[in-house]
Design an enzyme around this catalytic site. Structure first.
Site, PDB file in Angstrom:
ATOM      1  N   ARG A 161       0.826  -1.212   0.000  1.00 35.39           N
ATOM      2  CA  ARG A 161       0.000   0.000   0.000  1.00 35.39           C
ATOM      3  C   ARG A 161       0.857   1.257   0.000  1.00 35.39           C
ATOM      4  NH1 ARG A 161      -4.779   0.194   4.260  1.00 35.39           N
ATOM      5  NH2 ARG A 161      -3.170   0.808   5.751  1.00 35.39           N
ATOM      6  N   LYS A 176      11.598  -1.193   6.434  1.00 32.77           N
ATOM      7  CA  LYS A 176      11.964  -1.835   7.695  1.00 32.77           C
ATOM      8  C   LYS A 176      10.737  -2.591   8.181  1.00 32.77           C
ATOM      9  CE  LYS A 176      11.862  -1.750  11.771  1.00 32.77           C
ATOM     10  NZ  LYS A 176      11.387  -2.828  12.730  1.00 32.77           N
ATOM     11  N   GLU A 254      -0.018   6.171   9.851  1.00 32.69           N
ATOM     12  CA  GLU A 254      -1.262   5.425  10.027  1.00 32.69           C
ATOM     13  C   GLU A 254      -1.142   4.743  11.379  1.00 32.69           C
ATOM     14  OE1 GLU A 254      -3.589   2.702  10.656  1.00 32.69           O
ATOM     15  OE2 GLU A 254      -2.696   1.556   9.003  1.00 32.69           O
ATOM     16  N   ARG A 282     -11.721 -10.547  12.374  1.00 33.41           N
ATOM     17  CA  ARG A 282     -10.725 -10.642  11.310  1.00 33.41           C
ATOM     18  C   ARG A 282      -9.337 -10.623  11.934  1.00 33.41           C
ATOM     19  NH1 ARG A 282      -9.532  -5.855   6.942  1.00 33.41           N
ATOM     20  NH2 ARG A 282      -8.322  -7.063   5.438  1.00 33.41           N
ATOM     21  N   CYS A 288      -5.916  -2.571  12.818  1.00 35.05           N
ATOM     22  CA  CYS A 288      -6.102  -1.221  13.348  1.00 35.05           C
ATOM     23  C   CYS A 288      -7.518  -0.713  13.149  1.00 35.05           C
ATOM     24  CB  CYS A 288      -5.097  -0.262  12.715  1.00 35.05           C
ATOM     25  SG  CYS A 288      -5.167  -0.250  10.918  1.00 35.05           S
ATOM     26  N   SER A 444     -11.812  -1.772   3.797  1.00 36.32           N
ATOM     27  CA  SER A 444     -10.589  -1.479   3.057  1.00 36.32           C
ATOM     28  C   SER A 444     -10.669  -1.927   1.596  1.00 36.32           C
ATOM     29  CB  SER A 444      -9.393  -2.155   3.720  1.00 36.32           C
ATOM     30  OG  SER A 444      -9.235  -1.674   5.031  1.00 36.32           O
TER      31      SER A 444
END
Length: 485
Positions: A161, A176, A254, A282, A288, A444
């Site tokens: 993303r 990372k 985010e 889920r 998040c 999403s």
């Protein structure tokens, strides 16, 4: 290179990501060299003085050992990305259940597909000038080297993303990954090589928890890095922002969420129950945007609780992620399980009623738990859970529900169920979050923007707005134009 060539390379990476893993059984044994254990810098696999273990969270068994990169390797990756940027910028245009893991691979690929097409649509502007002898041009240009720091819960999708948008705009990246899930990032590095990305465009620096602070410092303070993009906790995001401030870097954050899930008395109760099952369980509650705080109007409270309990009994099965019928795997580690148990015990000690679950199972498994008679002052209503805990508050009025829902310092996602059209508009606008699900528990998609308000972050990912995070706008004034021929 042309726009079409760059788009084609993104599409080739998409094809590799979207097909190869789906053909493999759940195993680290593979004929394709996707299981890598070294860092990836400037198109080469690099070692480190030490390595660190990667564990199966369901059993605690070591499944691999990965190079424990430090500040030196991180600096080399930044330098490689900076050198590659000079050319690339001119090219325009786990213990998780197997079903969910395969879905994530398709989800990951969808971001590469979306942003490979968005690369064609990075338009500037020609603005009408108030002066007849001048033209005003606004150009969009890539910001440069981007440090990308990602979490463990979606170890592929959180990378694509960000990387998809960065590469589409002409940026180069140093990734990372989380220390719990480095193998997914390294598999993406292998796929990037197979897809033909030039050396230095995509770099991966895995490291242990012990090395993370020093590696993160390089990625957030090196003057060659133009931007950082981070997904993770709000507390860590604040630390990274402070480090990035000294060199005034662009930042996308985010961060944590604490999503409310409101069920009004006009709602279809059966659909609302299915929305809870989708949005809460889920990845065993470890996302998040998982719903955390459940508010149900008094007149339908008992009926809703009975139906939800029955759905949990019917649909949830705990087990190892490789088992085909498993819907609930382990939490990522014992610390995560301890947090869920602590919230449960706090709620029960304050008068909540236990309707389902409530047990800490072996290892980091926690039984899906349903709590009734929860109050807004309980710990589970004050902090993000990241686990399979469903605390349900009873409310009487719309204003009361909104007051509870908005009483948080974070605002990522929010959900509510209602059949009242006027109420739908009122509540959707009043919720202090960046994403709202109305009669829907899964939000999403690459086509829609993703990001929060308050302390849930900065910027947006996905959608046509996702590319803007990796672009600078340059104003060019072309003057001295002759008014006569």
């Amino acid at each position: 290179m042309t726009t079409m060539m760059k788009t084609t390379r993104c599409a080739r990476l998409l094809a590799a990501v979207g097909t190869t893993p789906l053909k493999r059984a759940f195993s680290l044994d593979s004929s394709a060299p996707l299981v890598r254990s070294r860092g990836y810098v400037h198109g080469r696999w690099v070692g480190a003085p030490q390595d660190f273990p990667v564990l199966d969270p369901a059993t605690g068994t070591e499944i691999a050992r990965v190079a424990d990169c430090g500040p030196e390797e991180a600096k080399r990756a930044v330098n490689a990305a900076y050198e590659a940027f000079r050319l690339w910028k001119d090219v325009t245009a786990k213990g998780k259940p197997m079903k969910e893991a395969l879905s994530e691979i398709a989800y990951s690929a969808s971001f590469l597909e979306w942003f490979s097409e968005e690369a064609r649509r990075v338009y500037g502007d020609v603005v009408p000038s108030p002066f007849k002898d001048r033209k005003i041009l606004l150009l969009k240009q890539p910001v440069g080297v981007v440090s990308i720091i990602t979490p463990w819960n979606f170890p592929s999708a959180m990378i694509t993303r960000k990387v998809g948008a960065a590469l589409a705009t002409g940026c180069t990246v140093v990734v990372k990954p989380a220390e719990d899930t480095p193998l997914s990032a390294l598999a993406l590095a292998e796929l990037s090589s197979q897809a033909g990305l030039p050396a230095g465009v995509f770099n991966v620096v895995p490291c242990s928890r012990e090395q993370t602070p020093s590696v993160g410092r390089v990625l957030c303070t090196d003057p060659l890095v133009a931007k950082i993009s981070f997904t993770g906790s709000t507390a860590t995001g604040k630390v990274l922002l402070k480090m990035a401030a000294d060199t005034v870097k662009r930042a996308s954050m985010e961060l944590g969420g604490h999503a409310p899930f409101i069920v009004f008395d006009s709602a279809d109760v059966d659909k609302a129950v299915q929305g809870v099952m989708a949005s809460k369980f889920r990845n065993s509650g470890q996302t998040c945007v998982c719903s955390n705080r459940f508010l149900v109007q008094s007149s339908i409270y008992d009926r809703f609780m009975a139906k939800l309990g029955a759905a949990m009994d019917r649909e949830l099965k705990i087990g190892h992620g490789s088992e085909p019928d498993t819907t609930q795997g382990p939490l990522i580690n014992n610390r995560a399980a301890d947090k869920v148990v602590h919230q449960m015990e706090d709620a029960l000690s304050r008068g909540a009623r236990l309707l389902r679950g409530g047990q800490r199972l072996h290892g980091s498994f926690v039984a899906p738990t349903l709590l009734a008679d929860v109050s807004a002052d309980m710990l589970c209503m004050q902090e993000e859970t990241f686990g399979p805990l469903v605390p349900v508050v009873r409310f009487d009025t719309e204003q009361e529900a909104l007051a509870i829902a908005n009483a948080s310092r974070v605002g990522l996602a929010g959900y509510f169920y209602s059949s009242d059209v006027s109420q739908i508009w009122r509540v959707a606008e009043a919720l202090e979050v960046g994403l709202v699900g109305v009669n829907e528990g899964l939000l999403s998609t690459p086509e829609a923007s993703f990001g929060g308000v308050k302390e849930s972050g900065l910027g947006r990912e996905g959608s046509k707005y996702g590319v803007d995070e990796y672009l600078d706008v340059k104003y060019v004034c072309l003057g001295g134009l002759s008014l006569t021929g």
